[in-house]
Scaffold this active site. Structure first.
Site, PDB file in Angstrom:
ATOM      1  N   ASP A 171      31.314  13.543  -1.937  1.00  0.00           N
ATOM      2  CA  ASP A 171      31.709  12.274  -2.553  1.00  0.00           C
ATOM      3  C   ASP A 171      33.202  12.017  -2.336  1.00  0.00           C
ATOM      4  O   ASP A 171      34.050  12.740  -2.847  1.00  0.00           O
ATOM      5  CB  ASP A 171      31.389  12.307  -4.046  1.00  0.00           C
ATOM      6  N   HIS A 202      29.390   9.416  -1.440  1.00  0.00           N
ATOM      7  CA  HIS A 202      29.214   8.541  -2.594  1.00  0.00           C
ATOM      8  C   HIS A 202      28.170   7.463  -2.272  1.00  0.00           C
ATOM      9  O   HIS A 202      28.103   6.969  -1.155  1.00  0.00           O
ATOM     10  CB  HIS A 202      30.549   7.879  -2.930  1.00  0.00           C
TER      11      HIS A 202
END
Length: 231
Positions: A171, A202
């Protein structure tokens, strides 16, 4: 069936997208879908529609209404990203959680809702979903790749409903140190179930998103469905 509804608060009214299941398939339970930084866009509406097809009442409140009502952005252009980040930086998390609590209360009174009301959120909504587990009476919460969640770990002791967390191992908006801190703080909490997704960035479960990963999204969504089926 879907429609736009209005929810009243002491500060004013805000809109919400409501999707309802076929009565023959209805479970009686409901899910509050918490937006990303892009507002109630096609992704959020599709997410609600998918939950409705699975038999849930699904409702997505406009949490940006205090800043700018009816925001609808995508992840496709720099201009939209810039506006999304400006809204995120101006967003009041505490007021957002209050608006979600109001939405939960409203949802409990909707026709056909006779069972639990859960919450699921993505990105900014992933943080807010975590906070619904600490601050509201949600029956079950699911957090997808929540941002800034590490700043609110002091509230972990207040978690009183099941919380399922989906964490992307690559992420770009949640540094590795923050991810490790979140997992360490919550891994022994009896109310919390954590899953990590190797190689995923993400928003790996964003419908039609630029970082969508089909296998990971399907695995996460299956776990989410199972969690809400248990409400």
């Amino acid at each position: 069936m879907s429609q736009r509804i209005s929810i009243d608060t002491a500060d004013g009214s805000f809109a919400a997208y409501l999707a309802t299941p076929d009565p023959a398939n209805a479970r009686g339970s409901a899910i509050v879908v918490i937006q990303e930084i892009f507002g109630i866009n096609a992704d959020m509406r599709e997410t609600c529609d998918n939950f409705a097809r699975d038999g849930f009442v699904a409702i997505c409140p406009d949490l940006y209404w205090r800043l700018e009502p009816n925001v609808e952005l995508t992840d496709k252009t720099k201009e939209e990203w810039d506006k999304a980040f400006a809204l995120l930086n101006a967003f009041n998390v505490d007021k957002g959680v209050e608006d979600i609590a109001t939405t939960i209360a409203h949802t409990r009174k909707l026709p056909g809702v006779t069972g639990g009301v859960g919450t699921v959120g993505f990105c900014l909504g992933g943080l807010l979903a975590y906070l619904t587990a600490t601050r509201t009476d949600t029956d079950s919460a699911v957090s997808y790749y929540g941002v800034n969640l590490d700043k609110f770990l002091g509230e972990a002791g207040k978690i009183k409903s099941p919380l399922l967390m989906h964490i992307a191992e690559e992420d770009e908006f949640v540094p590795a140190e923050a991810r490790a801190k979140i997992i360490e703080a919550l891994k022994d909490n009896k109310h919390v179930e954590i899953h990590t997704y190797p190689g995923c960035q993400h928003a790996f479960a964003r419908n039609n998103g630029i970082h969508y990963v089909d296998a990971a999204a399907k695995a996460a969504n299956a776990r989410t469905l199972k969690a809400f089926e248990a409400m």
